[in-house]
Design a protein around this motif. Sequence first.
Motif, PDB file in Angstrom:
ATOM      1  N   LEU A   1       0.849  -1.187   0.000  1.00 20.17           N
ATOM      2  CA  LEU A   1       0.000   0.000   0.000  1.00 20.17           C
ATOM      3  C   LEU A   1       0.883   1.234   0.000  1.00 20.17           C
ATOM      4  O   LEU A   1       1.833   1.330   0.778  1.00 20.17           O
ATOM      5  N   GLU A   2       0.550   2.203  -0.846  1.00 21.35           N
ATOM      6  CA  GLU A   2       1.361   3.421  -0.921  1.00 21.35           C
ATOM      7  C   GLU A   2       1.338   4.200   0.392  1.00 21.35           C
ATOM      8  O   GLU A   2       2.327   4.831   0.766  1.00 21.35           O
ATOM      9  N   ARG A   3       0.196   4.172   1.067  1.00 18.17           N
ATOM     10  CA  ARG A   3       0.041   4.850   2.348  1.00 18.17           C
ATOM     11  C   ARG A   3      -1.019   4.116   3.161  1.00 18.17           C
ATOM     12  O   ARG A   3      -1.660   3.210   2.644  1.00 18.17           O
ATOM     13  N   PRO A   4      -1.212   4.472   4.426  1.00 22.63           N
ATOM     14  CA  PRO A   4      -2.200   3.753   5.237  1.00 22.63           C
ATOM     15  C   PRO A   4      -3.591   3.778   4.606  1.00 22.63           C
ATOM     16  O   PRO A   4      -4.049   4.810   4.125  1.00 22.63           O
ATOM     17  N   LEU A   5      -4.248   2.632   4.636  1.00 22.54           N
ATOM     18  CA  LEU A   5      -5.569   2.480   4.036  1.00 22.54           C
ATOM     19  C   LEU A   5      -6.642   2.626   5.103  1.00 22.54           C
ATOM     20  O   LEU A   5      -6.449   2.224   6.255  1.00 22.54           O
TER      21      LEU A   5
ATOM     22  N   ILE B   1      -1.696 -14.074   2.552  1.00 22.66           N
ATOM     23  CA  ILE B   1      -1.059 -12.923   1.930  1.00 22.66           C
ATOM     24  C   ILE B   1      -0.346 -12.117   3.006  1.00 22.66           C
ATOM     25  O   ILE B   1      -0.647 -12.243   4.194  1.00 22.66           O
ATOM     26  N   THR B   2       0.595 -11.302   2.575  1.00 22.06           N
ATOM     27  CA  THR B   2       1.222 -10.340   3.477  1.00 22.06           C
ATOM     28  C   THR B   2       0.895  -8.943   2.979  1.00 22.06           C
ATOM     29  O   THR B   2       0.761  -8.715   1.768  1.00 22.06           O
ATOM     30  N   VAL B   3       0.757  -8.013   3.911  1.00 25.52           N
ATOM     31  CA  VAL B   3       0.394  -6.634   3.568  1.00 25.52           C
ATOM     32  C   VAL B   3       1.406  -5.689   4.217  1.00 25.52           C
ATOM     33  O   VAL B   3       1.687  -5.791   5.412  1.00 25.52           O
ATOM     34  N   GLU B   4       1.922  -4.787   3.409  1.00 24.75           N
ATOM     35  CA  GLU B   4       2.925  -3.824   3.873  1.00 24.75           C
ATOM     36  C   GLU B   4       2.460  -2.425   3.490  1.00 24.75           C
ATOM     37  O   GLU B   4       1.886  -2.234   2.409  1.00 24.75           O
ATOM     38  N   THR B   5       2.709  -1.460   4.354  1.00 24.20           N
ATOM     39  CA  THR B   5       2.325  -0.075   4.083  1.00 24.20           C
ATOM     40  C   THR B   5       3.567   0.795   4.002  1.00 24.20           C
ATOM     41  O   THR B   5       4.377   0.824   4.945  1.00 24.20           O
ATOM     42  N   ALA B   6       3.721   1.487   2.871  1.00 24.72           N
ATOM     43  CA  ALA B   6       4.815   2.446   2.744  1.00 24.72           C
ATOM     44  C   ALA B   6       4.486   3.696   3.546  1.00 24.72           C
ATOM     45  O   ALA B   6       3.373   3.856   4.060  1.00 24.72           O
ATOM     46  N   THR B   7       5.445   4.586   3.626  1.00 24.74           N
ATOM     47  CA  THR B   7       5.289   5.771   4.484  1.00 24.74           C
ATOM     48  C   THR B   7       4.456   6.867   3.851  1.00 24.74           C
ATOM     49  O   THR B   7       4.104   7.836   4.515  1.00 24.74           O
ATOM     50  N   GLY B   8       4.158   6.731   2.569  1.00 28.55           N
ATOM     51  CA  GLY B   8       3.502   7.814   1.847  1.00 28.55           C
ATOM     52  C   GLY B   8       4.484   8.618   1.032  1.00 28.55           C
ATOM     53  O   GLY B   8       4.102   9.387   0.150  1.00 28.55           O
ATOM     54  N   ASP B   9       5.766   8.426   1.316  1.00 33.50           N
ATOM     55  CA  ASP B   9       6.819   9.060   0.533  1.00 33.50           C
ATOM     56  C   ASP B   9       7.015   8.261  -0.761  1.00 33.50           C
ATOM     57  O   ASP B   9       7.136   7.029  -0.728  1.00 33.50           O
ATOM     58  N   VAL B  10       7.038   8.950  -1.892  1.00 38.00           N
ATOM     59  CA  VAL B  10       7.117   8.268  -3.190  1.00 38.00           C
ATOM     60  C   VAL B  10       8.375   7.414  -3.287  1.00 38.00           C
ATOM     61  O   VAL B  10       8.325   6.264  -3.748  1.00 38.00           O
ATOM     62  N   ALA B  11       9.513   7.953  -2.848  1.00 34.92           N
ATOM     63  CA  ALA B  11      10.767   7.213  -2.943  1.00 34.92           C
ATOM     64  C   ALA B  11      10.704   5.924  -2.119  1.00 34.92           C
ATOM     65  O   ALA B  11      11.199   4.874  -2.543  1.00 34.92           O
TER      66      ALA B  11
END
Length: 323
Positions: free
Chosen positions: A6-10, A24-34
């Motif tokens: 996920l690009e950011r929290p859902l 499945i595994t689910v990971e959330t990025a920080t919202g920072d594009v990089a």
Amino acid sequence: MPHVLLERPLHPAGRAILDARPGITVETATGDVADFIARAPKADAILLWLTTVDAAFLDRCPNLKVVARYGVGFDTIDIPECTRRGLPVAVVNGANDLGVAEHAMALLLSIARRIPAYDRMVKGGEWRSVDGPPIGELAGRTVLVIGYGRIGTRVARLCAAFGMRVMVHDPAFPTPRIAADGHIPAPDWRAALAEADVVTLHCPLHAGTRHLIDADALARMKTGVWIVNTARGPVIDEAALVAALRTGKVGAAGLDVLTVEPPAKDNPLFGFDNVILTPHSAAAAQETLAKMAVRAAHNILDALDGTIDPGFLVNPEVLRKNA
């Protein structure tokens, strides 16, 4: 085991669906594009907000099986490249149309009734209900709705409910359909501009709609026209809009989207009292966020299962290609 990024929290309504799915595994990025781009190579499915997905991005993601968007726009995704690779691109059709349509009407009503100006005036100690900034009614005004998809159809109905004369332009819809809905078809939208008191934009961004509202289009409009944009910023030539605001050709604008987001601090639109700006928040109502999250979660899981409804795909032809 499929990995979802996920690009950011859902929104919790959608996250709960993903978390409840075994295997499945689910990971959330920080919202920072990089950060998102750095994590993407491990993903079998990604959920995007507005990150660009092009050939270079896809080259880094060999395991990817679905590109899902938390929204309905897809101008940040290279659809032909995804299709060439057999990657379905999923959107949340039907989840945000009510929220965006209501926001468009909120901007229009705020323009008509000068809500921000009166709010500032009252809070500043002034109480002038009659001789304050001039306000107007929506009833009797002509509105041109450009784009008659799920959002545009709702806006057209809401405008009609307010007693407005509704013209509609969308080359994807035959004029009998528009007329049957009780509106006035406007196949030649540039000619229709001369009749419109209000122009509201609900079309997707692509090569044919970029700077659709340019200096020529603005010149064809009535002096004092109101413009509402809840589509994409580049549908309007922002420099031409600023020039038209300065001359009074455009009487007011309500914009939820801008060419550059977030905008620079010296954006000239900030200097107009008759311009109402919101931060691309038309789909940010809590109810809308929940509906989009649920639909996005189901899109991801259905795509991983090979059972996704083609009605939620931008490129449903990949289902035949992958069969």
